[in-house]
Design an enzyme around this catalytic site. Sequence first.
Site, PDB file in Angstrom:
ATOM      1  N   ALA A 103       0.870  -1.174   0.000  1.00  0.00           N
ATOM      2  CA  ALA A 103       0.000   0.000   0.000  1.00  0.00           C
ATOM      3  C   ALA A 103       0.906   1.222   0.000  1.00  0.00           C
ATOM      4  CB  ALA A 103      -0.891  -0.008   1.218  1.00  0.00           C
ATOM      5  N   THR A 104       0.458   2.349  -0.508  1.00  0.00           N
ATOM      6  CA  THR A 104       1.418   3.374  -0.903  1.00  0.00           C
ATOM      7  C   THR A 104       1.404   4.671  -0.093  1.00  0.00           C
ATOM      8  OG1 THR A 104      -0.087   3.767  -2.702  1.00  0.00           O
ATOM      9  CG2 THR A 104       1.855   2.508  -3.190  1.00  0.00           C
ATOM     10  N   THR A 105       0.547   5.649  -0.407  1.00  0.00           N
ATOM     11  CA  THR A 105       0.761   6.965   0.205  1.00  0.00           C
ATOM     12  C   THR A 105      -0.331   7.352   1.196  1.00  0.00           C
ATOM     13  OG1 THR A 105       1.904   7.688  -1.759  1.00  0.00           O
ATOM     14  CG2 THR A 105       1.108   9.411  -0.299  1.00  0.00           C
TER      15      THR A 105
END
Lengths: 259, 246
Positions: A37-39
């Site tokens: 999962a990123t930002t």
Amino acid sequence: MSELPNIPGDFLSLLANQRLTPLKLESLESAPVETQATTVFALQFDGGVLMAGDRRATAGNNIVTETVDKVLEVDAISLLGIAGVPATAFEMARVLQSSFEYYRRSQLQQLSLSAKVRSLARLLRENMPMTMQGVGVVTPIFAGLEGARGARSSQPQIYFYDPLGAQFHAVSYAASGSGSNTIRSILSYQQRFGNPRPDTMEMKRAVQFALRLLNIAAEFDSATGGVNPETNHHATIKILDENGVKSVTPEQQAECYNL
Amino acid sequence: MIEEPYRWLEAVANRREYVQDQIKSGTPVFAVSLSAGIALIGVGSGDSKVFELFDRHALAGLGHPADLEKIRQALIDAAHTEAFTRAPEDVSLRRLVGFGVSPQLKNNFEQIFNAPYLVELVLAELGANAGEDSLVRLHYDGSYQIYNSGVVAVVPASESEAEAQRWLNEQVSGSTDVRSVVDLSLQAWWCLSQGHAFDDAIPSQEERQAGWRSLTEQRTVEIGWLARDSQRHACYAGLTLSDLGL
């Protein structure tokens, strides 16, 4: 887990008594490409703390989904933003949700903010073997309101962590995930030289700012999903103020996006 | 003492008498299922009568505080373990009572060398709509009755309990307003505290209302509310009289 003392109101002690062990993951030599999962980021605004995250999850070059919620309501006065491996991060969120609610119900009082912050640090430390192997790395951010009786502060606070569990208090903002460098740079500039500064923005302006931040992060980072109300691509945005957690719905986001 | 069946029966009967005698001064509690949720009402000292158990579950009871606390903790432990190992939706009152606390209470009551639990309880589970609510009246000996609607009263004396429950069910019937239901429950609480029967000689509404207000001045009215339209997983909220405009 079995070495834990039996602490009243402690959910991990309850699990240990029941011989249940969360977060016990085994890695294989031929481990598959892990989903990431990123930002996510959180910032102080005029009305409290805003926490936002894009909704993309990736595995290598593949986009796994565009509908992940990375900003989670842990309880009525706590938010968790997850970046890293969702399998571990979601399990951490579940353990925290159960722990905080279990303590509140059994002890008839809220767990203090310090204890909540340390609970997450403890889970990260317990995940250290996975982190050191390079799989299962999680770098969350946390926002909470002091709920303990006799608390001095009623302002929501932001914390960020390193993957080994060190916890840091963020004065104005925190960001995590692959798009966080872009976001941190903009937030640093905006907080020092911007007009208005994020911490003086009212809610709608802060939501608009958050949506724009995610779009800029998405320009530079393929693992961050962008936001576009016209194509039904929304972010997850939650607000924590002195009354607790509120969600900013896709409709409200669309309205703020077009301010 | 327990070598002969008769002796054992006598010991159990004595035990029943002892428990009833110990809890006879307990102050009544009520649970009411409404279209908007479930209200639990008691009068105590704050966090002493009405408690949240889990997302959609709550408890109200009378008796010895230490015993009430033990049962409350056992139910909270069981509910959270179940929710963590399966899912919050799998926590059901029927299972918590039927397979958890009821057999333990029965066992404890019949083990005549152990101290019995001095408690009388009502447990509530919020359903998707009013007809799916569960109100469980649980006794100190582990026996229980399940209701899906209306009012459940918990009163130390069983005759008074039946009377109060019948009267409250008549009064509350069709009501959707939490405020009036809490008011009626407190009127019933006052009548029970003062020994008034629920017949034609029952004091007037004004007298009942003035009565509960006066009698609760030095106490805390504890109101638990399981809201059906809650946007959060945890549907329980503690309310005060001023929240309800009372």
